[in-house]
Design an enzyme around this catalytic site. Structure first.
Site, mmCIF file in Angstrom:
data_model
loop_
_atom_site.group_PDB
_atom_site.id
_atom_site.type_symbol
_atom_site.label_atom_id
_atom_site.label_comp_id
_atom_site.label_asym_id
_atom_site.label_seq_id
_atom_site.Cartn_x
_atom_site.Cartn_y
_atom_site.Cartn_z
ATOM 1 N N HIS A 153 0.860 -1.189 0.000
ATOM 2 C CA HIS A 153 0.000 0.000 0.000
ATOM 3 C C HIS A 153 0.893 1.234 0.000
ATOM 4 O O HIS A 153 1.673 1.460 0.930
ATOM 5 C CB HIS A 153 -0.940 0.006 1.207
ATOM 6 C CG HIS A 153 -2.050 -0.991 1.071
ATOM 7 N ND1 HIS A 153 -2.571 -1.688 2.127
ATOM 8 C CD2 HIS A 153 -2.738 -1.393 -0.038
ATOM 9 C CE1 HIS A 153 -3.544 -2.477 1.685
ATOM 10 N NE2 HIS A 153 -3.666 -2.324 0.380
ATOM 11 N N ALA A 154 0.766 2.031 -1.061
ATOM 12 C CA ALA A 154 1.754 3.060 -1.361
ATOM 13 C C ALA A 154 1.953 4.060 -0.221
ATOM 14 O O ALA A 154 3.073 4.454 0.085
ATOM 15 C CB ALA A 154 1.338 3.790 -2.637
ATOM 16 N N ARG A 155 0.864 4.489 0.405
ATOM 17 C CA ARG A 155 0.967 5.594 1.365
ATOM 18 C C ARG A 155 1.499 5.165 2.733
ATOM 19 O O ARG A 155 1.738 6.013 3.588
ATOM 20 C CB ARG A 155 -0.404 6.246 1.532
ATOM 21 C CG ARG A 155 -1.488 5.323 2.080
ATOM 22 C CD ARG A 155 -2.859 5.975 1.885
ATOM 23 N NE ARG A 155 -3.958 5.130 2.346
ATOM 24 C CZ ARG A 155 -5.241 5.463 2.217
ATOM 25 N NH1 ARG A 155 -5.563 6.603 1.631
ATOM 26 N NH2 ARG A 155 -6.184 4.676 2.647
ATOM 27 N N GLU A 156 1.690 3.879 2.952
ATOM 28 C CA GLU A 156 2.115 3.376 4.257
ATOM 29 C C GLU A 156 3.638 3.384 4.331
ATOM 30 O O GLU A 156 4.294 2.350 4.324
ATOM 31 C CB GLU A 156 1.508 1.984 4.480
ATOM 32 C CG GLU A 156 -0.024 2.021 4.450
ATOM 33 C CD GLU A 156 -0.695 0.658 4.332
ATOM 34 O OE1 GLU A 156 -0.004 -0.374 4.385
ATOM 35 O OE2 GLU A 156 -1.937 0.632 4.178
ATOM 36 N N ARG B 107 -2.996 4.813 -2.470
ATOM 37 C CA ARG B 107 -2.921 3.481 -1.839
ATOM 38 C C ARG B 107 -2.608 2.369 -2.844
ATOM 39 O O ARG B 107 -1.866 1.435 -2.557
ATOM 40 C CB ARG B 107 -4.277 3.208 -1.177
ATOM 41 C CG ARG B 107 -4.519 1.765 -0.722
ATOM 42 C CD ARG B 107 -5.938 1.679 -0.143
ATOM 43 N NE ARG B 107 -6.384 0.324 0.076
ATOM 44 C CZ ARG B 107 -6.312 -0.315 1.247
ATOM 45 N NH1 ARG B 107 -5.750 0.268 2.278
ATOM 46 N NH2 ARG B 107 -6.778 -1.534 1.368
ATOM 47 N N ASN C 53 -3.595 -5.589 -2.405
ATOM 48 C CA ASN C 53 -3.896 -6.486 -1.281
ATOM 49 C C ASN C 53 -5.344 -6.972 -1.296
ATOM 50 O O ASN C 53 -5.852 -7.490 -0.304
ATOM 51 C CB ASN C 53 -3.581 -5.805 0.054
ATOM 52 C CG ASN C 53 -3.202 -6.808 1.122
ATOM 53 O OD1 ASN C 53 -2.584 -7.838 0.827
ATOM 54 N ND2 ASN C 53 -3.578 -6.528 2.361
ATOM 55 N N HIS D 197 2.491 -3.439 6.985
ATOM 56 C CA HIS D 197 1.547 -2.377 6.633
ATOM 57 C C HIS D 197 1.508 -1.342 7.751
ATOM 58 O O HIS D 197 2.150 -1.482 8.781
ATOM 59 C CB HIS D 197 0.127 -2.959 6.493
ATOM 60 C CG HIS D 197 -0.110 -3.811 5.300
ATOM 61 N ND1 HIS D 197 -0.933 -3.433 4.265
ATOM 62 C CD2 HIS D 197 0.345 -5.049 4.975
ATOM 63 C CE1 HIS D 197 -0.980 -4.379 3.358
ATOM 64 N NE2 HIS D 197 -0.212 -5.394 3.766
ATOM 65 N N TYR E 128 -1.891 1.495 9.281
ATOM 66 C CA TYR E 128 -1.463 1.641 10.649
ATOM 67 C C TYR E 128 -2.511 0.987 11.547
ATOM 68 O O TYR E 128 -3.478 0.408 11.043
ATOM 69 C CB TYR E 128 -1.281 3.137 11.012
ATOM 70 C CG TYR E 128 -2.516 4.006 10.820
ATOM 71 C CD1 TYR E 128 -3.376 4.282 11.879
ATOM 72 C CD2 TYR E 128 -2.814 4.544 9.570
ATOM 73 C CE1 TYR E 128 -4.493 5.089 11.702
ATOM 74 C CE2 TYR E 128 -3.935 5.333 9.391
ATOM 75 C CZ TYR E 128 -4.771 5.598 10.461
ATOM 76 O OH TYR E 128 -5.869 6.378 10.277
ATOM 77 N N TYR F 228 -11.991 -6.673 9.721
ATOM 78 C CA TYR F 228 -13.182 -6.792 8.888
ATOM 79 C C TYR F 228 -12.870 -7.782 7.778
ATOM 80 O O TYR F 228 -11.703 -8.108 7.537
ATOM 81 C CB TYR F 228 -13.548 -5.424 8.278
ATOM 82 C CG TYR F 228 -12.340 -4.584 7.946
ATOM 83 C CD1 TYR F 228 -11.584 -4.823 6.805
ATOM 84 C CD2 TYR F 228 -11.909 -3.574 8.812
ATOM 85 C CE1 TYR F 228 -10.454 -4.078 6.519
ATOM 86 C CE2 TYR F 228 -10.764 -2.827 8.533
ATOM 87 C CZ TYR F 228 -10.053 -3.089 7.379
ATOM 88 O OH TYR F 228 -8.926 -2.355 7.106
ATOM 89 N N GLU G 138 0.317 -4.627 11.040
ATOM 90 C CA GLU G 138 -0.039 -3.214 10.904
ATOM 91 C C GLU G 138 0.729 -2.452 11.988
ATOM 92 O O GLU G 138 0.435 -2.569 13.171
ATOM 93 C CB GLU G 138 -1.545 -3.009 11.104
ATOM 94 C CG GLU G 138 -2.425 -3.733 10.090
ATOM 95 C CD GLU G 138 -2.631 -2.955 8.794
ATOM 96 O OE1 GLU G 138 -2.095 -1.827 8.686
ATOM 97 O OE2 GLU G 138 -3.314 -3.495 7.905
HETATM 98 ZN ZN LIG Z 1 -1.932 -1.603 4.103
#
Ligand SMILES: [Zn+2]
Length: 413
Positions: free
Chosen positions: A172-175, A229, A250, A303, A305, A355, A378
């Site tokens: 996930h790009a922004r993480e 993301r 993902n 990942h 957060y 979830y 995470e």
């Molecule tokens: Zn992620």
């Protein structure tokens, strides 16, 4: 004179063309009953206007939602209509992004000139690729480097019959904390080998610090989007046609793909792609993992957060048959992790703790590639900064997660 004016206009437009979040607010919302929870799930699944940084989990669980200014009043009306508790965590997301960027620009690059990265700030994909090459070249007798669009570092002291651990980051790009941890892990195993040789002598490591290079680089680009993301392939195969970019990698893995918690809408942040493994990046990761699947006993994907140490499954609430083993090992790991700074992690299966989310890489690693110990981690934080985790937290995060990873590795000795 005309030329000067033209140049200055170009410079301004280059800066202005990165996606801006002026007036966007980050809300924390906690539904207290079933009807308000369902209203939030409906918003999560059906509206493209809201960016759920933390998705709905259940009654009494807080979620983080970024709301554009044009929707603030309708969103607040919805809160009141359902008597939902909410608070504004960020009154202007752009201000938070600007402050973080200014801090990055003030940070001197690379204190240790040996490598292209350190862990005092965040580095883009080109620097991380360079680092993978440099550390490989500096230790030619220790491991090999496989040159492809997605770098993979193998760390091994040789010999046969060893178990292996597969690690990836940056799906996930922004993480950003994810590649910042995974590159640090490479460095710790290789450069600090003498301090703890058992972690390399007893297992082989296959480590991919950024498996979504295009998306990750887009979050750094002047013309990009810090909060992107997905990957960056234009969509022709989703609802919404070619107007939207990117697949959530993902949600694209081929084990119980498209069985809930993902979207057929190409404009959604959880778009699962036109088919399982429709994306070249997930194909590369699949092939790289399958090539070592006979040796690999553990898969760790990093990942952010929320501070969770998650086991499969993500596609169903049913637990895997060896869940007790998976859970107990995660408890041991998180006990060591928490002992460093007191940072608390929640442990459980993805579906039960968070979830339903099908098509995840951890589900496929276990169910598709047959790697028994598969975890999604995470990392920091719990929402105070979210994806914009300050660079000064990189090293503390890495040190505590390393304690957990050591426990994971020791279980294979
Ligand atoms: Zn992620």
């Amino acid at each position: 004179m005309k030329l000067l004016i033209l140049l200055s206009v170009l410079a301004v437009s280059a800066i202005a063309s990165q996606k801006r979040y002026d007036g966007y607010q980050l809300f924390q919302v906690t539904p207290k009953d079933q009807s308000s929870f369902e209203a939030m799930v409906q918003l999560y699944e059906q509206s493209e206007n809201y960016d759920f940084w933390i998705a709905p989990r259940g009654i009494d669980f807080a979620m983080d939602i970024m709301v554009p200014p044009a929707y603030t009043s309708v969103f607040v009306d919805l809160m009141h209509a359902y008597s939902m508790e909410y608070r504004v965590e960020m009154i202007d997301v752009q201000t938070v992004l600007d402050m973080a960027r200014e801090e990055r620009e003030r940070t001197p690059r690379v204190a240790t000139p040996r490598y292209s990265v350190d862990w005092n700030t965040y580095y883009d994909f080109n620097d991380i690729s360079a680092f993978c090459n440099e550390i490989a070249a500096a230790h030619p007798n220790m491991r090999s480097y496989e040159s492809r669009a997605i770098p993979m570092v193998k760390i091994s002291t040789g010999g046969s019959g060893k178990k292996a651990i597969v690690v990836d980051g940056g799906i996930h790009a922004r993480e950003w904390i994810s590649p910042a941890f995974v590159t640090w892990l490479i460095n710790e195993l290789v450069e600090k080998y003498a301090a703890h040789p058992q972690y390399v002598d007893n297992v082989d490591w296959y480590i991919m610090p950024v498996i979504n290079p295009d998306g990750y680089q887009f979050t750094f680009a002047l013309t990009g989007d810090r909060l992107w993301r997905k990957n960056r392939r234009p969509n022709n195969d989703g609802i919404g046609g070619s107007s939207c970019m990117g697949t959530d990698m993902n949600r694209n893995f081929g084990f119980h793909w498209n069985e809930g918690g993902s979207s057929a809408n190409g404009c959604s942040d959880t778009f699962h792609g036109g088919a399982a493994f429709s994306e070249v990046e997930t194909q590369h990761v699949r092939d790289a993992v399958l090539a070592v699947a006979g040796q690999a006993e553990m898969y760790l994907t990093f990942h952010a957060y929320g501070q969770y140490w998650l086991t499969p499954w993500g596609y169903t609430a049913t637990l895997p048959s060896d869940y007790t083993q998976l859970y107990n090992l995660a408890v041991s790991a998180c006990n060591k992790l928490t002992a460093v700074y007191g940072t608390r992690y929640t442990i459980g299966s993805s579906t039960n703790v968070l979830y339903v989310a099908s098509g995840g890489s951890d589900d496929w690693a276990k169910g598709g590639a047959g790697i028994p110990f598969s975890y999604t981690v995470e990392m920091r934080d719990e929402g105070l900064y979210g994806f914009e985790l300050p660079a000064r937290q990189i090293l503390p995060n890495n040190l505590e997660v390393w304690e957990g990873v050591k426990v994971m590795a020791e279980s294979l000795f």
